[in-house]
Design a protein around this motif. Structure first.
Motif, PDB file in Angstrom:
ATOM      1  N   PHE A 153       0.832  -1.204   0.000  1.00  0.00           N
ATOM      2  CA  PHE A 153       0.000   0.000   0.000  1.00  0.00           C
ATOM      3  C   PHE A 153       0.866   1.255   0.000  1.00  0.00           C
ATOM      4  O   PHE A 153       0.631   2.195  -0.776  1.00  0.00           O
ATOM      5  CB  PHE A 153      -0.922  -0.003   1.221  1.00  0.00           C
ATOM      6  CG  PHE A 153      -1.692   1.276   1.412  1.00  0.00           C
ATOM      7  CD1 PHE A 153      -2.752   1.596   0.584  1.00  0.00           C
ATOM      8  CD2 PHE A 153      -1.336   2.171   2.408  1.00  0.00           C
ATOM      9  CE1 PHE A 153      -3.454   2.785   0.741  1.00  0.00           C
ATOM     10  CE2 PHE A 153      -2.025   3.354   2.588  1.00  0.00           C
ATOM     11  CZ  PHE A 153      -3.092   3.660   1.741  1.00  0.00           C
ATOM     12  N   ALA A 154       1.890   1.289   0.853  1.00  0.00           N
ATOM     13  CA  ALA A 154       2.760   2.472   0.934  1.00  0.00           C
ATOM     14  C   ALA A 154       3.490   2.702  -0.387  1.00  0.00           C
ATOM     15  O   ALA A 154       3.589   3.838  -0.866  1.00  0.00           O
ATOM     16  CB  ALA A 154       3.760   2.299   2.077  1.00  0.00           C
ATOM     17  N   ALA A 155       3.989   1.624  -0.986  1.00  0.00           N
ATOM     18  CA  ALA A 155       4.758   1.757  -2.225  1.00  0.00           C
ATOM     19  C   ALA A 155       3.886   2.236  -3.380  1.00  0.00           C
ATOM     20  O   ALA A 155       4.276   3.135  -4.137  1.00  0.00           O
ATOM     21  CB  ALA A 155       5.414   0.418  -2.572  1.00  0.00           C
ATOM     22  N   THR A 156       2.707   1.656  -3.510  1.00  0.00           N
ATOM     23  CA  THR A 156       1.843   2.035  -4.636  1.00  0.00           C
ATOM     24  C   THR A 156       1.235   3.419  -4.428  1.00  0.00           C
ATOM     25  O   THR A 156       1.035   4.158  -5.402  1.00  0.00           O
ATOM     26  CB  THR A 156       0.734   0.997  -4.838  1.00  0.00           C
ATOM     27  OG1 THR A 156       0.010   0.803  -3.604  1.00  0.00           O
ATOM     28  CG2 THR A 156       1.300  -0.334  -5.299  1.00  0.00           C
ATOM     29  N   ALA A 157       0.951   3.788  -3.182  1.00  0.00           N
ATOM     30  CA  ALA A 157       0.441   5.137  -2.916  1.00  0.00           C
ATOM     31  C   ALA A 157       1.500   6.180  -3.257  1.00  0.00           C
ATOM     32  O   ALA A 157       1.195   7.220  -3.865  1.00  0.00           O
ATOM     33  CB  ALA A 157       0.016   5.256  -1.456  1.00  0.00           C
ATOM     34  N   ALA A 158       2.751   5.904  -2.897  1.00  0.00           N
ATOM     35  CA  ALA A 158       3.831   6.832  -3.223  1.00  0.00           C
ATOM     36  C   ALA A 158       4.012   6.934  -4.738  1.00  0.00           C
ATOM     37  O   ALA A 158       4.207   8.037  -5.283  1.00  0.00           O
ATOM     38  CB  ALA A 158       5.132   6.368  -2.563  1.00  0.00           C
ATOM     39  N   LEU A 159       3.931   5.795  -5.426  1.00  0.00           N
ATOM     40  CA  LEU A 159       4.074   5.797  -6.880  1.00  0.00           C
ATOM     41  C   LEU A 159       2.950   6.591  -7.541  1.00  0.00           C
ATOM     42  O   LEU A 159       3.170   7.339  -8.501  1.00  0.00           O
ATOM     43  CB  LEU A 159       4.071   4.352  -7.404  1.00  0.00           C
ATOM     44  CG  LEU A 159       4.228   4.161  -8.911  1.00  0.00           C
ATOM     45  CD1 LEU A 159       5.550   4.756  -9.382  1.00  0.00           C
ATOM     46  CD2 LEU A 159       4.149   2.683  -9.270  1.00  0.00           C
ATOM     47  N   THR A 160       1.747   6.462  -7.009  1.00  0.00           N
ATOM     48  CA  THR A 160       0.606   7.203  -7.540  1.00  0.00           C
ATOM     49  C   THR A 160       0.789   8.707  -7.378  1.00  0.00           C
ATOM     50  O   THR A 160       0.518   9.488  -8.298  1.00  0.00           O
ATOM     51  CB  THR A 160      -0.692   6.753  -6.836  1.00  0.00           C
ATOM     52  OG1 THR A 160      -0.906   5.360  -7.087  1.00  0.00           O
ATOM     53  CG2 THR A 160      -1.891   7.548  -7.324  1.00  0.00           C
ATOM     54  N   ILE A 161       1.273   9.122  -6.216  1.00  0.00           N
ATOM     55  CA  ILE A 161       1.508  10.555  -5.974  1.00  0.00           C
ATOM     56  C   ILE A 161       2.575  11.093  -6.916  1.00  0.00           C
ATOM     57  O   ILE A 161       2.433  12.176  -7.510  1.00  0.00           O
ATOM     58  CB  ILE A 161       1.901  10.785  -4.500  1.00  0.00           C
ATOM     59  CG1 ILE A 161       0.716  10.461  -3.579  1.00  0.00           C
ATOM     60  CG2 ILE A 161       2.370  12.219  -4.281  1.00  0.00           C
ATOM     61  CD1 ILE A 161       1.075  10.406  -2.104  1.00  0.00           C
ATOM     62  N   LEU A 162       3.657  10.354  -7.090  1.00  0.00           N
ATOM     63  CA  LEU A 162       4.720  10.783  -7.992  1.00  0.00           C
ATOM     64  C   LEU A 162       4.205  10.874  -9.432  1.00  0.00           C
ATOM     65  O   LEU A 162       4.570  11.792 -10.180  1.00  0.00           O
ATOM     66  CB  LEU A 162       5.903   9.813  -7.920  1.00  0.00           C
ATOM     67  CG  LEU A 162       6.734   9.859  -6.633  1.00  0.00           C
ATOM     68  CD1 LEU A 162       7.751   8.726  -6.627  1.00  0.00           C
ATOM     69  CD2 LEU A 162       7.449  11.206  -6.507  1.00  0.00           C
ATOM     70  N   ALA A 163       3.361   9.915  -9.795  1.00  0.00           N
ATOM     71  CA  ALA A 163       2.808   9.914 -11.158  1.00  0.00           C
ATOM     72  C   ALA A 163       1.938  11.144 -11.400  1.00  0.00           C
ATOM     73  O   ALA A 163       1.930  11.697 -12.507  1.00  0.00           O
ATOM     74  CB  ALA A 163       2.001   8.638 -11.389  1.00  0.00           C
ATOM     75  N   GLN A 164       1.198  11.577 -10.383  1.00  0.00           N
ATOM     76  CA  GLN A 164       0.374  12.773 -10.533  1.00  0.00           C
ATOM     77  C   GLN A 164       1.243  13.990 -10.858  1.00  0.00           C
ATOM     78  O   GLN A 164       0.876  14.844 -11.670  1.00  0.00           O
ATOM     79  CB  GLN A 164      -0.409  13.038  -9.242  1.00  0.00           C
ATOM     80  CG  GLN A 164      -1.355  11.937  -8.812  1.00  0.00           C
ATOM     81  CD  GLN A 164      -2.456  11.679  -9.814  1.00  0.00           C
ATOM     82  OE1 GLN A 164      -3.013  12.604 -10.397  1.00  0.00           O
ATOM     83  NE2 GLN A 164      -2.767  10.419 -10.040  1.00  0.00           N
ATOM     84  N   ILE A 165       2.412  14.052 -10.233  1.00  0.00           N
ATOM     85  CA  ILE A 165       3.300  15.200 -10.419  1.00  0.00           C
ATOM     86  C   ILE A 165       3.982  15.152 -11.790  1.00  0.00           C
ATOM     87  O   ILE A 165       4.067  16.166 -12.493  1.00  0.00           O
ATOM     88  CB  ILE A 165       4.358  15.233  -9.297  1.00  0.00           C
ATOM     89  CG1 ILE A 165       3.667  15.391  -7.929  1.00  0.00           C
ATOM     90  CG2 ILE A 165       5.363  16.364  -9.539  1.00  0.00           C
ATOM     91  CD1 ILE A 165       4.611  15.201  -6.749  1.00  0.00           C
TER      92      ILE A 165
END
Length: 518
Positions: free
Chosen positions: A92-104
């Motif tokens: 969950f932590a890894a994919t949430a971080a990846l999602t946030i980075l992708a938004q940017i």
């Protein structure tokens, strides 16, 4: 439960989901059509579809199940629950971080998969916006994947197979909330977010029903058990997703030809049917049995399971592949030509579908052969083969695409050819390695069964060809409806294949009865 019965559970629920998926695609493709907006929508779906096929269709679970099951057997359910919970928090932590980075960084990320239209600010900007909206689906699918693995370890397949239906139920209303193509695409992108919440929630409920209590509250910790899961899961996920990665590569190259992404997407909706209904279902059904056989060093049971899985997969896949090759344009036209999707679009999409079709048996075999490695906790070997297939697909796809375009042909057809060739290379590498290591050698009965299924497929193909030659008469009896005529021909072809399979011995009544009793 037998391979056939577990596969029947998987396939029945997947069939329901795929029928709804066809309804979804018929509605959305008619509203959005092919062209710049259609290409932007196809791009926005690339990440969600990749994650759905990796996670919801069993790739991650295939790597997670053996570790979870081994821990439960050796140390008890409480230890297995701890492994699942820690892995869930890290995932969950890894994919949430990846999602946030992708938004940017999305405007730059899409240069890799939609770079061919970067010089069109309107189309490219829409693709960026839509993909930002669909990207959080990754995190929900990661949670759903691990929960599905817990259920599949206990041979509870109903909820994990049925959860994807929620995606279609969320997307179908999106076709009716906006009057134009752009508004429809925006509504459908937002529906992905809703679907992710619903799917993860349904599987969480199912795991709680199995008295496995998990929690996302707490800091993620890289415990030895989690490291072991990830060590297997990361290469295993890549290995089981080679075909899907190849599709991403092909779609990226297709961005250099306006409309090509939309045409490939429509073809994808049809040739993925046998992959989801058969390949994924069989692969998920045989993995727990292969894992138990590997732990017990029971080579006889392992070979029998593989023979059953491959035999069942080919008996169901060969006729589907043949039908897609015989009538690709007819099927695309019948199901998708309406609204903004024109007859000329159906012709282009059908040309690609023909070349995907002869790769369908390979797409399915990859899903069935890879679990033989996963059951022995070897995820690196199939990962290497998947990466080889990606390299072949990229080099050959790019070469064919630009060569065909330079010669005045539709370059995107070369992408379909490359994808199918890459899949057959992957299949050959998996099969030859299994035989070389002595992990699996096909039995004489399997070889005989595949030959008999091929004969039954030839009989069915002749009947379908005859019906297409008399299509005008069939349509006249079915209200001149393209979709009803197509459904009737598909149904008739299936019935004819069933009788031919019984006559040739490809399918035996006694085997069906025995499998369903076990």
């Amino acid at each position: 439960m037998s391979v056939a019965r577990n596969t029947l559970v998987q396939s029945s629920l997947t069939l329901g989901s795929r029928i709804l998926g066809m309804v979804r695609d018929i509605l959305l493709i008619a509203k959005i059509g092919a062209g710049p907006i259609g290409d932007a929508w196809a791009t926005a779906q690339q990440f969600p579809n990749l994650f759905r096929r990796i996670f919801a269709e069993g790739a991650f679970a295939s790597a997670f199940v053996p570790t979870y099951a081994r821990t439960a057997e050796a140390e008890g359910m409480e230890a297995a629950r701890d492994v699942a919970q820690e892995a869930l928090r890290v995932l969950f932590a890894a994919t949430a971080a990846l999602t946030i980075l992708a938004q940017i960084f999305m405007p730059w990320v899409l240069l890799l998969i939609h770079g061919g239209q970067a010089d069109d600010p309107e189309s490219y900007g829409l693709a960026v916006l839509l993909t930002r909206i669909t990207m959080p689906y990754l995190t929900f699918m990661a949670i759903a994947a691990l929960l599905s693995g817990v259920l599949n370890s206990a041979e509870r397949f109903i909820l994990s197979a049925g959860a994807p239906t929620l995606l279609n139920l969320s997307l179908i209303p999106a076709a009716f909330v906006a009057p134009d193509a752009k508004g429809t695409a925006l509504a459908a992108a937002m529906a992905y977010f809703v679907a992710g919440v619903l799917q993860a929630g349904a599987l969480w409920w199912g795991v709680n029903r199995q008295k496995v209590r998990l929690s996302l509250i707490g800091w993620p910790r890289m415990t030895p058990a989690v490291k072991k899961v990830l060590k297997l899961a990361i290469p295993g996920t890549i290995a089981a997703s080679g075909t899907q990665i190849n599709i991403i590569v092909s779609q990226s190259l297709a961005s250099f030809e306006v409309g090509a992404k939309s045409w490939l997407y429509a073809a994808d909706r049809l040739y993925q049917l046998p992959l989801g209904l058969v390949g994924v279902a069989v692969g998920v059904a045989i993995l727990p049995r292969l894992s138990r056989a590997a732990r017990a060093s029971d080579d006889g049971s392992s070979r029998q399971t593989m023979d059953e899985g491959i035999g069942l997969a080919m008996a169901l896949t060969l006729p589907a592949a043949a039908a897609l090759m015989i009538a690709p344009v007819f099927l695309i036209d019948a199901f998708f030509t309406r609204g903004e999707f024109l007859p000329s679009d159906a012709t282009m999409s059908g040309n690609a579908l023909f070349h995907f079709a002869w790769g369908v048996p390979a797409f399915v075999l990859i899903k069935v052969l890879a679990p033989a490695f996963f059951a022995r906790e070897d995820t690196r070997t199939p990962m290497r083969f998947a990466l080889v297939s990606v390299a072949i697909n990229t080099a050959m796809g790019a070469g064919l695409f630009f060569w065909m375009k330079s010669n005045g042909q539709a370059g995107f057809i070369g992408l379909a050819i490359a994808t199918s060739i890459a899949a057959w290379v992957n299949t050959a590498l998996l099969a030859l390695t299994l035989m070389r290591r002595g992990w699996y050698v096909p039995g004489a009965r399997l070889v005989s069964g595949v030959v008999r299924a091929a004969i039954a497929t030839v009989i069915m193909s002749g009947a379908v060809w005859f019906m297409l030659k008399n299509l005008a008469l069939i349509r006249a009896e079915l209200w001149n409806s393209r979709i009803v005529s197509a459904a009737a021909i598909v149904l008739a072809g299936g019935v004819i294949y069933g009788f031919a399979a019984l006559l040739t011995g490809a399918i035996r009544i006694s085997d069906i009865r025995q499998a369903l009793r076990r």
